[in-house]
Design a protein around this motif. Structure first.
Motif, PDB file in Angstrom:
ATOM      1  N   PRO A 130      -2.171 -17.931 -40.394  1.00  0.00           N
ATOM      2  CA  PRO A 130      -1.382 -17.271 -41.432  1.00  0.00           C
ATOM      3  C   PRO A 130      -0.966 -15.850 -41.041  1.00  0.00           C
ATOM      4  CG  PRO A 130      -3.210 -18.456 -42.430  1.00  0.00           C
ATOM      5  CD  PRO A 130      -3.410 -18.525 -40.931  1.00  0.00           C
ATOM      6  N   GLU A 131      -1.836 -15.165 -40.309  1.00  0.00           N
ATOM      7  CA  GLU A 131      -1.507 -13.792 -39.896  1.00  0.00           C
ATOM      8  C   GLU A 131      -0.314 -13.774 -38.936  1.00  0.00           C
ATOM      9  OE1 GLU A 131      -5.364 -14.072 -41.612  1.00  0.00           O
ATOM     10  OE2 GLU A 131      -4.615 -15.113 -39.828  1.00  0.00           O
ATOM     11  N   HIS A 132      -0.213 -14.784 -38.069  1.00  0.00           N
ATOM     12  CA  HIS A 132       0.950 -14.874 -37.181  1.00  0.00           C
ATOM     13  C   HIS A 132       2.232 -15.049 -37.996  1.00  0.00           C
ATOM     14  CE1 HIS A 132      -2.160 -15.669 -34.137  1.00  0.00           C
ATOM     15  NE2 HIS A 132      -1.235 -15.468 -33.198  1.00  0.00           N
ATOM     16  N   ALA A 133       2.191 -15.936 -38.982  1.00  0.00           N
ATOM     17  CA  ALA A 133       3.380 -16.165 -39.806  1.00  0.00           C
ATOM     18  C   ALA A 133       3.770 -14.902 -40.563  1.00  0.00           C
ATOM     19  CB  ALA A 133       3.119 -17.319 -40.773  1.00  0.00           C
ATOM     20  N   ASP A 134       2.788 -14.235 -41.160  1.00  0.00           N
ATOM     21  CA  ASP A 134       3.082 -13.002 -41.889  1.00  0.00           C
ATOM     22  C   ASP A 134       3.682 -11.942 -40.974  1.00  0.00           C
ATOM     23  OD1 ASP A 134       2.257 -13.739 -44.467  1.00  0.00           O
ATOM     24  OD2 ASP A 134       0.165 -13.305 -44.021  1.00  0.00           O
ATOM     25  N   ALA A 135       3.182 -11.864 -39.759  1.00  0.00           N
ATOM     26  CA  ALA A 135       3.681 -10.856 -38.821  1.00  0.00           C
ATOM     27  C   ALA A 135       5.154 -11.077 -38.510  1.00  0.00           C
ATOM     28  CB  ALA A 135       2.854 -10.881 -37.537  1.00  0.00           C
ATOM     29  N   ALA A 136       5.540 -12.336 -38.298  1.00  0.00           N
ATOM     30  CA  ALA A 136       6.943 -12.629 -38.012  1.00  0.00           C
ATOM     31  C   ALA A 136       7.835 -12.274 -39.193  1.00  0.00           C
ATOM     32  CB  ALA A 136       7.103 -14.101 -37.647  1.00  0.00           C
ATOM     33  N   ILE A 137       7.395 -12.643 -40.390  1.00  0.00           N
ATOM     34  CA  ILE A 137       8.195 -12.358 -41.583  1.00  0.00           C
ATOM     35  C   ILE A 137       8.309 -10.853 -41.807  1.00  0.00           C
ATOM     36  CG2 ILE A 137       8.270 -12.619 -44.095  1.00  0.00           C
ATOM     37  CD1 ILE A 137       6.839 -15.356 -43.611  1.00  0.00           C
ATOM     38  N   ASP A 138       7.214 -10.131 -41.640  1.00  0.00           N
ATOM     39  CA  ASP A 138       7.257  -8.677 -41.781  1.00  0.00           C
ATOM     40  C   ASP A 138       8.266  -8.061 -40.811  1.00  0.00           C
ATOM     41  OD1 ASP A 138       5.300  -8.784 -43.728  1.00  0.00           O
ATOM     42  OD2 ASP A 138       3.663  -8.231 -42.375  1.00  0.00           O
ATOM     43  N   ALA A 139       8.304  -8.577 -39.587  1.00  0.00           N
ATOM     44  CA  ALA A 139       9.226  -8.040 -38.586  1.00  0.00           C
ATOM     45  C   ALA A 139      10.672  -8.278 -38.980  1.00  0.00           C
ATOM     46  CB  ALA A 139       8.932  -8.659 -37.224  1.00  0.00           C
ATOM     47  N   LEU A 140      10.976  -9.456 -39.509  1.00  0.00           N
ATOM     48  CA  LEU A 140      12.346  -9.752 -39.937  1.00  0.00           C
ATOM     49  C   LEU A 140      12.763  -8.820 -41.064  1.00  0.00           C
ATOM     50  CD1 LEU A 140      12.220 -13.668 -39.852  1.00  0.00           C
ATOM     51  CD2 LEU A 140      13.299 -12.150 -38.168  1.00  0.00           C
ATOM     52  N   HIS A 141      11.866  -8.569 -42.009  1.00  0.00           N
ATOM     53  CA  HIS A 141      12.175  -7.625 -43.081  1.00  0.00           C
ATOM     54  C   HIS A 141      12.418  -6.225 -42.518  1.00  0.00           C
ATOM     55  CE1 HIS A 141      11.698  -9.984 -46.720  1.00  0.00           C
ATOM     56  NE2 HIS A 141      10.542 -10.477 -46.295  1.00  0.00           N
ATOM     57  N   THR A 142      11.575  -5.810 -41.593  1.00  0.00           N
ATOM     58  CA  THR A 142      11.689  -4.464 -41.030  1.00  0.00           C
ATOM     59  C   THR A 142      12.987  -4.273 -40.267  1.00  0.00           C
ATOM     60  OG1 THR A 142       9.284  -4.256 -40.853  1.00  0.00           O
ATOM     61  CG2 THR A 142      10.599  -2.802 -39.463  1.00  0.00           C
ATOM     62  N   ALA A 143      13.435  -5.308 -39.581  1.00  0.00           N
ATOM     63  CA  ALA A 143      14.641  -5.197 -38.758  1.00  0.00           C
ATOM     64  C   ALA A 143      15.886  -4.957 -39.588  1.00  0.00           C
ATOM     65  CB  ALA A 143      14.809  -6.458 -37.914  1.00  0.00           C
ATOM     66  N   GLY A 144      15.959  -5.558 -40.780  1.00  0.00           N
ATOM     67  CA  GLY A 144      17.109  -5.338 -41.645  1.00  0.00           C
ATOM     68  C   GLY A 144      18.251  -6.297 -41.443  1.00  0.00           C
ATOM     69  N   LEU A 145      18.042  -7.399 -40.695  1.00  0.00           N
ATOM     70  CA  LEU A 145      19.096  -8.387 -40.582  1.00  0.00           C
ATOM     71  C   LEU A 145      18.907  -9.457 -41.642  1.00  0.00           C
ATOM     72  CD1 LEU A 145      18.611 -10.770 -37.496  1.00  0.00           C
ATOM     73  CD2 LEU A 145      16.754  -9.761 -38.813  1.00  0.00           C
ATOM     74  N   ARG A 146      19.903 -10.312 -41.809  1.00  0.00           N
ATOM     75  CA  ARG A 146      19.784 -11.482 -42.666  1.00  0.00           C
ATOM     76  C   ARG A 146      19.117 -12.574 -41.828  1.00  0.00           C
ATOM     77  NH1 ARG A 146      22.517 -12.217 -47.164  1.00  0.00           N
ATOM     78  NH2 ARG A 146      24.042 -10.638 -46.537  1.00  0.00           N
ATOM     79  N   ALA A 147      18.085 -13.186 -42.357  1.00  0.00           N
ATOM     80  CA  ALA A 147      17.329 -14.130 -41.542  1.00  0.00           C
ATOM     81  C   ALA A 147      16.849 -15.309 -42.367  1.00  0.00           C
ATOM     82  CB  ALA A 147      16.125 -13.440 -40.897  1.00  0.00           C
ATOM     83  N   VAL A 148      16.755 -16.448 -41.699  1.00  0.00           N
ATOM     84  CA  VAL A 148      16.059 -17.612 -42.235  1.00  0.00           C
ATOM     85  C   VAL A 148      14.818 -17.801 -41.376  1.00  0.00           C
ATOM     86  CG1 VAL A 148      16.168 -20.066 -42.764  1.00  0.00           C
ATOM     87  CG2 VAL A 148      18.242 -18.661 -42.956  1.00  0.00           C
ATOM     88  N   TYR A 149      13.660 -17.648 -41.981  1.00  0.00           N
ATOM     89  CA  TYR A 149      12.405 -17.823 -41.249  1.00  0.00           C
ATOM     90  C   TYR A 149      12.068 -19.309 -41.236  1.00  0.00           C
ATOM     91  CZ  TYR A 149       7.423 -17.958 -40.207  1.00  0.00           C
ATOM     92  OH  TYR A 149       6.207 -18.261 -39.658  1.00  0.00           O
ATOM     93  N   GLY A 150      12.114 -19.914 -40.040  1.00  0.00           N
ATOM     94  CA  GLY A 150      11.773 -21.318 -39.878  1.00  0.00           C
ATOM     95  C   GLY A 150      10.311 -21.456 -39.502  1.00  0.00           C
ATOM     96  N   TYR A 151       9.491 -21.919 -40.439  1.00  0.00           N
ATOM     97  CA  TYR A 151       8.055 -22.054 -40.181  1.00  0.00           C
ATOM     98  C   TYR A 151       7.853 -23.238 -39.255  1.00  0.00           C
ATOM     99  CZ  TYR A 151       3.040 -21.690 -41.156  1.00  0.00           C
ATOM    100  OH  TYR A 151       1.684 -21.503 -41.039  1.00  0.00           O
ATOM    101  N   GLY A 152       7.479 -22.955 -37.990  1.00  0.00           N
ATOM    102  CA  GLY A 152       7.388 -23.992 -36.975  1.00  0.00           C
ATOM    103  C   GLY A 152       5.979 -24.253 -36.508  1.00  0.00           C
ATOM    104  N   THR A 153       5.815 -25.374 -35.805  1.00  0.00           N
ATOM    105  CA  THR A 153       4.526 -25.777 -35.251  1.00  0.00           C
ATOM    106  C   THR A 153       4.452 -25.362 -33.787  1.00  0.00           C
ATOM    107  OG1 THR A 153       4.466 -27.693 -36.715  1.00  0.00           O
ATOM    108  CG2 THR A 153       2.998 -27.730 -34.812  1.00  0.00           C
ATOM    109  N   PRO A 154       3.429 -24.593 -33.383  1.00  0.00           N
ATOM    110  CA  PRO A 154       3.312 -24.196 -31.975  1.00  0.00           C
ATOM    111  C   PRO A 154       3.197 -25.402 -31.048  1.00  0.00           C
ATOM    112  CG  PRO A 154       1.868 -22.869 -33.342  1.00  0.00           C
ATOM    113  CD  PRO A 154       2.393 -23.970 -34.217  1.00  0.00           C
ATOM    114  N   VAL A 155       3.627 -25.216 -29.800  1.00  0.00           N
ATOM    115  CA  VAL A 155       3.569 -26.284 -28.807  1.00  0.00           C
ATOM    116  C   VAL A 155       2.150 -26.806 -28.640  1.00  0.00           C
ATOM    117  CG1 VAL A 155       3.871 -26.789 -26.351  1.00  0.00           C
ATOM    118  CG2 VAL A 155       5.615 -25.501 -27.576  1.00  0.00           C
TER     119      VAL A 155
END
Length: 422
Positions: A130-155
């Motif tokens: 969960p911390e990995h997912a939160d980190a990615a979402i936080d980064a997208l918010h911080t960047a300021g672009l429009r984004a769709v966060y696709g919750y994916g399964t690691p290899v």
């Protein structure tokens, strides 16, 4: 907050709806983050004026498929094939901690904005916790672009349906926000159809669009037929790649009302069979373009457009035009993400995701005769002068306005050293 009123004055404006067209000496008026008028000699009363003389003005680019966290692995999988690329992910992916994911996602998102990509689907198959997912979402918010966060399964495995539910209900519940959500499972090319049916059930429960990589594989040589036979074809699906699928399966995608993302750069570099963007267009599939992986291909939309256009000249009949490719990079991508009602063109009422390119740079001089051709065949990221997202200026005079840009550079270098030994 964006300026209440902005007037982009006297530009070479390219709109993309219903098809790309250009006009000189044209203004774009923005109020409260939305486009309210496009025309000549619009009133500047109360507006911040952006002088667009010697500028091409057009909708921001839409990147429909990118693993943004891989900005820390740039160029690590060139001169190789898909198997070696997947091996790289299996080796390096588990070394990414949540802070590494945040750093790499933020850097990748800023790279998008710097090159004029204002909307990005982040296929984030790095959710080891969960911390990995939160980190990615936080980064997208911080960047300021429009984004769709696709919750994916690691290899190498990880993530959970419970955490997909958490992210949807606690973090990305608002589908009108700047950052929204999609579900990015492995899909029918790599998992049994019984598993796929369960994943689709979760997506329906959470009202999430679905996106996944699709190909003819030993697990499922005809994945679209399998979805059809299981009653799982539907809208709100974004199929990625599909180069090895036959025209009959691609036509099923079109008939279902779903969409596709073609990644001509990465597909060529990793040997994903023949180009697919032109076939998708010919068969009536709503199609956007995607970078996919900067491990293997360029990270800007100009390179993607050229790759799609040049490949079409060799393999497609009819060949795609510059207008066809530019539409895929803008309005087509918006439609593929289910966002065509708010972005992808300059139609009044849409959100003001707008970019300005310099026509007075050497590589764009004399391009006024055909700005559409100039964008597709001549321009590059360094021509991107100004970028607005929902009316907020995030780049001006060729420089990103992100406050901690220098720190992001240092952090990304540290992450790259930690995960790949650079």
């Amino acid at each position: 907050m964006p300026d209440t009123r902005i007037l982009i004055r006297n530009g070479h404006v390219i709109d993309t709806e219903p098809e790309p067209f250009a006009r000189r000496d044209t203004d774009v008026l923005i109020e409260d983050g939305r486009i309210v008028a496009v025309g000549s000699e619009l009133s500047a009363d109360g507006a911040t004026v952006i002088d667009a003389t010697d500028r091409i003005v057009l909708p921001g680019f839409v990147d429909t498929h990118r693993h943004v966290w891989q900005s820390a692995l740039r160029g690590a999988a060139v001169d190789t094939d898909l198997g070696a690329y997947l091996g790289l992910l299996a080796q390096c992916g588990p070394k990414f901690g949540p802070q590494d994911v945040h750093t790499a996602t933020l850097a990748g998102a800023l790279e998008c904005l710097d090159s004029g990509i204002t909307t990005q689907l982040d296929y984030s198959h790095i959710a080891y916790s969960p911390e990995h997912a939160d980190a990615a979402i936080d980064a997208l918010h911080t960047a300021g672009l429009r984004a769709v966060y696709g919750y994916g399964t690691p290899v190498t495995g990880g993530g959970s349906l419970d955490d997909v539910r958490r992210i949807r209900t606690e973090r990305l519940a608002d589908d009108n926000a700047l950052v929204t959500m999609a579900y990015a499972p492995l899909g029918p090319s790599f998992t049994p159809i019984e598993v796929v049916a369960g994943e689709w059930k979760v997506a329906d429960e959470l009202d999430l669009p679905v996106t996944f990589h699709v190909a003819a594989t030993p697990v499922n040589p005809q994945p679209i037929f399998t979805l059809r036979d299981a009653g799982l074809l539907r809208e709100k699906i974004l199929y990625v790649h599909g180069n090895t699928l036959g025209d009959d399966e691609l036509k099923l995608i079109a008939d279902s009302g779903a969409a596709a993302s073609a990644a001509p750069g990465a597909e060529a570099m990793l040997g994903n069979n023949s180009p697919v963007a032109g076939r998708l267009k010919r068969l009536g599939v709503t199609t956007g373009l995607g970078v996919d992986a900067v491990t293997s291909a360029p990270g800007d939309m100009f390179s993607l457009m050229r790759a799609a256009l040049l490949a079409s000249q060799i393999v497609d009949n009819p060949r795609m035009t510059c207008g066809d490719v530019l539409k895929m990079a803008t309005l087509g991508g918006a439609a593929a993400l289910g966002l065509a009602d708010r972005i992808g063109s300059l139609r009044p009422g849409k959100q003001a995701d707008v970019i300005l390119l310099r026509l007075d740079d050497l590589n764009c001089l004399t391009a006024e005769r055909d700005p559409i051709a100039a964008v597709v065949t001549a321009a590059h990221p360094h021509n991107v002068d100004t970028v607005l997202v929902a009316g907020q200026v995030v780049k001006t005079a060729g420089r990103l306005l992100h406050a901690d840009f220098g720190q992001v550079i240092q952090d990304l270098r540290a992450t790259a050293a930690a995960v790949s030994g650079l």
